[in-house]
Design an enzyme around this catalytic site. Structure first.
Site, PDB file in Angstrom:
ATOM      1  N   VAL A 126       7.365  -2.497   7.128  1.00 37.05           N
ATOM      2  CA  VAL A 126       7.349  -0.847   7.216  1.00 37.05           C
ATOM      3  C   VAL A 126       7.964  -0.155   6.043  1.00 37.05           C
ATOM      4  CG1 VAL A 126       7.923   1.216   8.586  1.00 37.05           C
ATOM      5  CG2 VAL A 126       7.485  -0.844   9.617  1.00 37.05           C
ATOM      6  N   LYS A 127       7.330   0.701   5.271  1.00 37.52           N
ATOM      7  CA  LYS A 127       7.688   1.177   4.193  1.00 37.52           C
ATOM      8  C   LYS A 127       8.149   2.381   4.392  1.00 37.52           C
ATOM      9  CE  LYS A 127       5.904   0.912  -0.406  1.00 37.52           C
ATOM     10  NZ  LYS A 127       4.521   1.175  -1.401  1.00 37.52           N
ATOM     11  N   VAL A 128       9.397   2.679   4.068  1.00 40.28           N
ATOM     12  CA  VAL A 128      10.059   4.065   4.124  1.00 40.28           C
ATOM     13  C   VAL A 128      10.735   4.709   2.825  1.00 40.28           C
ATOM     14  CG1 VAL A 128      10.789   3.573   6.496  1.00 40.28           C
ATOM     15  CG2 VAL A 128      12.576   3.045   4.826  1.00 40.28           C
ATOM     16  N   THR A 160       0.895  -1.182   0.076  1.00 37.83           N
ATOM     17  CA  THR A 160       0.021  -0.040   0.071  1.00 37.83           C
ATOM     18  C   THR A 160       0.744   1.266  -0.012  1.00 37.83           C
ATOM     19  OG1 THR A 160      -0.118   0.271   2.392  1.00 37.83           O
ATOM     20  CG2 THR A 160      -1.659  -1.152   1.434  1.00 37.83           C
TER      21      THR A 160
END
Ligand code: E4P
Length: 217
Positions: free
Chosen positions: A82-84, A27
């Protein structure tokens, strides 16, 4: 090659998961906006539908605030990645989270050198955006080939997650290049199923079966 679905639409995710086509979900803030739902609530629902990694993106741009958001996001479920973003603060956050055993997807990667940095920061996934590269006249798949070669040269474990996939040709090329994962919108995954010769063949088989006058069972 693993298939992730790039959406926050839970009906689409359920339908594709039932067909065995979903190894994970990605997402981003734009997809959350499109879904029109509460971020934490929808990510929790998605993480309950699929057992594979579900990428949920932090929106802070400085490391301390990214870490604060990441603490909230990673507690949603064990399968959260976790998207960074691929920035210095993002890489610093990536290193800290992966050292703690949290999966991290480093996103918005547009060069092989950026992918090298993501691998050095211990990223679980790096997301090079092929479609957005094509949009500005640079062949996105060349980036995937470069990253594959560099990662293989140094045996980096970071998985190449081909993102911004817009059509079946992207999927085909990514698979030929040995990408680990591709993420595509549900419409593109559905397009992969369709072939006119499959439809024609099925119509002919069913017509001939009808002529036999038989029934199975
Ligand atoms: C990947 O994680 C991104 O969410 C996505 O693939 C971006 O795709 P787009 O360039 O079509 O918006």
């Amino acid at each position: 090659m693993k298939f992730f679905v790039d959406t926050a639409d839970t009906a689409d995710i359920r339908e594709l998961a039932d067909a065995g086509l979903v190894d994970g979900v990605t997402t981003n803030p734009s997809l959350i906006h499109k879904a029109g739902r509460d971020f934490l609530e929808v990510v929790k629902e998605i993480a309950g539908i699929v057992s594979g990694p579900v990428s949920a993106e932090v929106v802070a741009t400085d490391h301390d605030e990214m870490m604060r958001e990441a603490e909230i996001v990673r507690k949603i479920a064990d399968n959260i990645a976790v998207k960074v973003p691929l920035t210095i603060d993002g890489l610093k956050t990536c290193r800290k989270l992966t050292d703690d055993g949290t999966m991290v997807n480093v996103t918005l990667c547009f060069s092989a050198n950026q992918a090298l940095l993501a691998a050095k920061a211990g990223a679980t996934f790096v997301s090079p955006f092929v479609g957005r590269h094509d949009d500005v006249g640079y062949p996105g798949m060349e980036l995937i080939a470069d990253i594959r070669q560099i990662y293989d040269n140094y045996q980096f474990d970071t998985e190449i997650l081909v993102a911004s996939v817009r059509n079946p040709i992207h999927v085909h090329e990514a698979a030929k290049l040995g990408a680990d994962v591709m993420t595509a919108p549900p419409s593109v995954i559905r397009q992969l199923v369709r072939h006119p010769l499959t439809d024609n063949g099925l119509t002919a088989f069913l017509a001939d079966w009808e002529k036999t006058g038989q029934k199975i069972g």
